[in-house]
Design an enzyme around this catalytic site. Structure first.
Site, PDB file in Angstrom:
ATOM      1  N   HIS A  15     -22.911 118.326 -80.360  1.00  0.00           N
ATOM      2  CA  HIS A  15     -23.547 119.603 -80.026  1.00  0.00           C
ATOM      3  C   HIS A  15     -22.486 120.703 -79.956  1.00  0.00           C
ATOM      4  O   HIS A  15     -21.382 120.481 -79.459  1.00  0.00           O
ATOM      5  CB  HIS A  15     -24.273 119.481 -78.677  1.00  0.00           C
ATOM      6  CG  HIS A  15     -25.213 120.609 -78.394  1.00  0.00           C
ATOM      7  ND1 HIS A  15     -24.781 121.827 -77.921  1.00  0.00           N
ATOM      8  CD2 HIS A  15     -26.559 120.726 -78.523  1.00  0.00           C
ATOM      9  CE1 HIS A  15     -25.821 122.629 -77.756  1.00  0.00           C
ATOM     10  NE2 HIS A  15     -26.904 121.993 -78.125  1.00  0.00           N
ATOM     11  N   GLU A  45     -22.141 123.195 -78.040  1.00  0.00           N
ATOM     12  CA  GLU A  45     -21.677 123.494 -76.681  1.00  0.00           C
ATOM     13  C   GLU A  45     -20.574 122.534 -76.251  1.00  0.00           C
ATOM     14  O   GLU A  45     -19.556 122.942 -75.685  1.00  0.00           O
ATOM     15  CB  GLU A  45     -22.838 123.432 -75.680  1.00  0.00           C
ATOM     16  CG  GLU A  45     -22.387 123.732 -74.253  1.00  0.00           C
ATOM     17  CD  GLU A  45     -23.487 123.555 -73.231  1.00  0.00           C
ATOM     18  OE1 GLU A  45     -23.178 123.123 -72.097  1.00  0.00           O
ATOM     19  OE2 GLU A  45     -24.657 123.839 -73.564  1.00  0.00           O
TER      20      GLU A  45
END
Length: 278
Positions: free
Chosen positions: A124, A126
């Site tokens: 991901h 993030e």
């Protein structure tokens, strides 16, 4: 006609709304602005922003020198920010404040000698952005099974992707207590994530099924679907109304609607109106 109950809250969280507002403001002053990857995990909203002049690059190398670049809500590693500045880019930082806090904790605690363990999806954006703030090596775990395999360390700091579930964070922390001489746990799950997850739980028992609306790459939307399933709800996950299986509605009188933190209100309204007329 179907009765529709909308989860409260639902749709854009603070960080995503802030990011979209900044994109629209930038586009009102520029013919085009750039982001690295999708600025939010909702393809329909990104498509709308592209019609206004948003350009999406695969990485910093694809950004033209001197361009205006928006750092998406998921953040970017420090090395990427430096690369953009070296290209003379005009950088507008849209990193969600909750993600920024996780980045800062990762930087501070790793510099203090803690081995960082990140709870989240290693692919991901993030998580990749937080990894870019860590001095030294780190581990990323997605569940308790992966945490069980970690080596013992004298000092461990546990940091979570902002869209994880608090119950899982607590479970991982209880495992790491046995692997660390000193354990520092940071609950970096954002308030909006918790609120939206609780909203889905409140729908259970009041509806015959739940429709979750959101981009298929959205981690927080996936958690909403998982929570509904865990509570034995009949649930479908769609990106937009064109994906709706209308046969799924048969035998159901009351439909719950939930949406990820990057799902725009116009899309939620469109789905609700169509289901409500069935």
């Amino acid at each position: 006609m179907k009765k529709v109950i909308i989860a409260d809250p639902t749709g854009f969280c603070f960080g995503v709304k802030r990011a979209v507002d900044k994109i629209i403001h930038a586009l009102s002053n520029e013919d085009e602005v750039w982001s690295i990857g999708m600025p939010i995990h909702n393809p329909q909203e990104v498509a709308r922003l592209k019609t206004m002049g948003l350009r999406v690059a695969k990485d910093a190398a694809d950004i033209p020198d001197g361009a205006r670049v928006l750092i998406r809500a998921h953040g970017e590693p420090r090395a990427v920010i430096k690369e953009l500045h070296d290209k003379g880019a005009h950088v507008v930082d849209m990193t969600c404040p909750f993600v920024r806090r996780a980045q800062e904790l990762a930087s501070e605690l790793s510099s203090q000698g803690y081995h960082i363990v990140l709870l989240g999806d290693r692919n991901h954006p993030e998580i990749r952005s937080i990894m870019g703030y860590i001095d030294g090596d780190a581990d990323v775990v997605i569940d308790s099974a992966e945490a069980e395999k970690l080596s013992k360390r004298s000092r461990i700091a546990l940091i979570s992707q902002t869209t994880q579930q608090e119950e899982l964070l607590a479970s991982i922390a209880s495992l790491l207590v046995l692997k660390a001489g000193e354990l520092h746990v940071c609950n970096t799950i954002c308030v909006s994530t918790v609120e939206r997850q609780d909203a889905v739980r409140r729908l259970v028992g009041h509806v015959d099924g739940i429709v979750v609306i959101g981009g298929k790459e959205s981690a927080n939307t996936a958690k909403l679907r998982d929570i509904a399933k865990t509570n034995d709800m009949d649930v479908v996950w769609i990106e937009d109304i064109d994906e709706m299986d209308w046969g799924w509605l048969e035998g159901k009188n009351t439909i719950g609607i939930a949406a990820g933190a990057s799902t725009p209100q116009w899309l939620i309204t469109e789905v609700c109106n169509k289901i409500g007329r069935m």
